[in-house]
Design an enzyme around this catalytic site. Structure first.
Site, PDB file in Angstrom:
ATOM      1  N   PRO A  88     -23.829  -9.255  -7.184  1.00 14.48           N
ATOM      2  CA  PRO A  88     -24.080  -9.142  -5.759  1.00 14.48           C
ATOM      3  C   PRO A  88     -25.392  -9.826  -5.076  1.00 14.48           C
ATOM      4  O   PRO A  88     -25.800 -10.299  -4.281  1.00 14.48           O
ATOM      5  CB  PRO A  88     -24.158  -7.732  -5.273  1.00 14.48           C
ATOM      6  CG  PRO A  88     -23.777  -7.075  -6.502  1.00 14.48           C
ATOM      7  CD  PRO A  88     -23.588  -7.757  -7.835  1.00 14.48           C
ATOM      8  N   GLU A 115     -23.254   0.032 -11.704  1.00 11.52           N
ATOM      9  CA  GLU A 115     -24.255  -0.455 -10.793  1.00 11.52           C
ATOM     10  C   GLU A 115     -24.899  -1.813 -11.177  1.00 11.52           C
ATOM     11  O   GLU A 115     -25.583  -2.252 -10.423  1.00 11.52           O
ATOM     12  CB  GLU A 115     -25.271   0.625 -10.654  1.00 11.52           C
ATOM     13  CG  GLU A 115     -24.877   1.897  -9.670  1.00 11.52           C
ATOM     14  CD  GLU A 115     -24.367   1.518  -8.287  1.00 11.52           C
ATOM     15  OE1 GLU A 115     -25.469   1.033  -7.490  1.00 11.52           O
ATOM     16  OE2 GLU A 115     -23.407   1.512  -8.206  1.00 11.52           O
ATOM     17  N   ARG A 153      -8.113 -25.747  -8.433  1.00 12.93           N
ATOM     18  CA  ARG A 153      -7.305 -26.664  -7.461  1.00 12.93           C
ATOM     19  C   ARG A 153      -8.003 -27.970  -7.371  1.00 12.93           C
ATOM     20  O   ARG A 153      -7.543 -28.891  -6.963  1.00 12.93           O
ATOM     21  CB  ARG A 153      -6.875 -26.032  -5.977  1.00 12.93           C
ATOM     22  CG  ARG A 153      -8.412 -25.515  -5.349  1.00 12.93           C
ATOM     23  CD  ARG A 153      -7.950 -24.919  -4.204  1.00 12.93           C
ATOM     24  NE  ARG A 153      -7.224 -25.762  -3.115  1.00 12.93           N
ATOM     25  CZ  ARG A 153      -7.983 -26.885  -2.534  1.00 12.93           C
ATOM     26  NH1 ARG A 153      -9.116 -26.956  -2.622  1.00 12.93           N
ATOM     27  NH2 ARG A 153      -7.309 -27.406  -1.651  1.00 12.93           N
ATOM     28  N   ASP A 168      -9.940 -31.281   2.529  1.00 11.68           N
ATOM     29  CA  ASP A 168      -9.834 -29.921   3.201  1.00 11.68           C
ATOM     30  C   ASP A 168     -10.953 -29.575   4.084  1.00 11.68           C
ATOM     31  O   ASP A 168     -11.696 -30.275   4.266  1.00 11.68           O
ATOM     32  CB  ASP A 168     -10.128 -29.073   2.122  1.00 11.68           C
ATOM     33  CG  ASP A 168      -9.008 -28.793   1.156  1.00 11.68           C
ATOM     34  OD1 ASP A 168      -7.847 -28.750   1.661  1.00 11.68           O
ATOM     35  OD2 ASP A 168      -9.174 -28.529   0.016  1.00 11.68           O
TER      36      ASP A 168
HETATM   37  C1  9D3 Z   1     -26.393   0.043  -4.499  1.00 10.88           C
HETATM   38  C2  9D3 Z   1     -26.654  -1.335  -4.821  1.00 10.88           C
HETATM   39  N1  9D3 Z   1     -25.690  -2.180  -5.038  1.00 10.88           N
HETATM   40  C3  9D3 Z   1     -25.591  -3.453  -4.738  1.00 10.88           C
HETATM   41  C4  9D3 Z   1     -25.217  -4.318  -3.679  1.00 10.88           C
HETATM   42  C5  9D3 Z   1     -24.978  -1.848  -6.391  1.00 10.88           C
HETATM   43  C6  9D3 Z   1     -23.710  -2.508  -6.731  1.00 10.88           C
HETATM   44  C7  9D3 Z   1     -22.652  -2.706  -5.813  1.00 10.88           C
HETATM   45  C8  9D3 Z   1     -21.622  -3.284  -6.240  1.00 10.88           C
HETATM   46  C9  9D3 Z   1     -23.700  -3.206  -7.979  1.00 10.88           C
HETATM   47  C10 9D3 Z   1     -22.776  -3.921  -8.372  1.00 10.88           C
HETATM   48  C11 9D3 Z   1     -21.532  -3.970  -7.533  1.00 10.88           C
HETATM   49  C12 9D3 Z   1     -20.134  -4.569  -7.938  1.00 10.88           C
HETATM   50  N2  9D3 Z   1     -20.122  -5.985  -7.348  1.00 10.88           N
HETATM   51  C13 9D3 Z   1     -19.914  -6.993  -8.395  1.00 10.88           C
HETATM   52  O1  9D3 Z   1     -19.862  -6.920  -9.050  1.00 10.88           O
HETATM   53  C14 9D3 Z   1     -19.932  -8.570  -7.506  1.00 10.88           C
HETATM   54  C15 9D3 Z   1     -19.995  -8.684  -6.273  1.00 10.88           C
HETATM   55  C16 9D3 Z   1     -20.146  -8.010  -4.757  1.00 10.88           C
HETATM   56  O2  9D3 Z   1     -20.245  -6.793  -4.939  1.00 10.88           O
HETATM   57  N3  9D3 Z   1     -20.198  -8.741  -3.670  1.00 10.88           N
HETATM   58  C17 9D3 Z   1     -20.174 -10.061  -3.665  1.00 10.88           C
HETATM   59  N4  9D3 Z   1     -20.016 -10.908  -4.969  1.00 10.88           N
HETATM   60  C18 9D3 Z   1     -19.806 -10.274  -6.124  1.00 10.88           C
HETATM   61  S1  9D3 Z   1     -19.609 -10.920  -7.615  1.00 10.88           S
HETATM   62  C19 9D3 Z   1     -19.821  -9.322  -8.300  1.00 10.88           C
END
Ligand code: 9D3
Length: 248
Positions: A88, A115, A153, A168
């Protein structure tokens, strides 16, 4: 292109490899994917892959040793690969990044769960962290599928029509024009006459105008980052006069 995915849930990818354009790309040997189960590289009777965070706090952290051992297996298969962590906190994925990744020979994608991932693994081994958007997922697997899909793709020869990947949405900075197929009347809605006219110069002009106006309505943010051609400027001025007339 070789793609290696490190995940605790390799089964999630099975239906993804088995359908549509991804399946065809694999059959044509344009895409060569493997998954590595991180748990297969965890030690001990319980094969633990996560642990409590130093400093306290809620949630679990992925241990660095199983991730590193899994990555070493991936690197023996593909020593030159770019290592991406789905996270994230990553750089937002977009078409430009998809294009540059499609020019590489091999990618490893590390899917986090819990997390987060021990920072020392990231510091030592990860070339780039990538997010697929500002929303919260339960792990990186869907992100790895999104990236694999968008990149595959773009591999030459994967789409039947060589220029369909290029013409596209986004590649010219506008959303696409509206599409219609038979029947010519559906639920009291007509297909625009010009598309049935057979006049391809008029059709092309209509499509360029339609794409521009749809971009104004649906994605005005795209136009802020893009210069207008002389024709596009004339089109917007025509619509401005139409709107001004309605306001008089
Ligand atoms: C409470 C803080 N969170 C961060 C926003 C903790 C957290 C939430 C969800 C840590 C990891 C995740 C799992 N998400 C992913 O691994 C992830 C992800 C995403 O949540 N949103 C957008 N792209 C991606 S790519 C990997």
């Amino acid at each position: 292109m070789k793609v290696c995915i490190l995940t605790l849930f390799p089964e999630l990818f099975t239906p993804f490899w088995d359908h549509g354009i991804i399946r065809r790309a694999i059959q044509a040997e344009k895409l060569d994917p493997v998954t590595i189960n991180i748990r297969d590289h965890a030690e001990g009777r319980h094969r633990v892959t996560d642990d409590r965070p130093y400093g306290g706090g809620c949630g679990m952290v992925m241990k660095p040793e199983p991730l590193t051992a899994a990555l070493m297996e991936a690197k023996t298969r593909m020593p030159q690969a770019t290592v991406l962590l789905l996270s994230p906190q990553g750089r937002p994925f977009d078409q430009t990044l998809a294009e540059s990744l499609s020019a590489t020979e091999a990618m490893v994608m590390v899917c986090g769960r819990y997390e987060g991932v021990d920072e020392r693994f990231i510091d030592r081994h990860v070339d780039a962290e990538i997010s697929i958007g500002d929303f919260v997922l339960t792990g990186g697997e869907l992100g790895a599928m999104v990236i694999t899909d968008a990149v595959t793709r773009l591999i030459p020869g994967v789409l039947g029509n060589e220029d369909s990947a290029q013409s596209d949405t986004f590649s010219d900075g506008l959303v696409e024009y509206a599409h219609y197929t038979r029947p010519p009347v559906f639920d009291d809605q007509d297909v625009p006459d010009v598309l049935l006219s057979g006049n391809h110069q008029k059709i092309d002009r209509w499509r360029r105008e339609n794409a521009l106006i749809r971009t104004v309505l649906k994605r005005p943010d795209l136009l802020e980052q893009r210069a207008l051609s002389a024709e596009e400027r004339r089109t917007l001025e025509k619509w401005r006069r139409i709107i001004d007339g309605l306001l008089e």
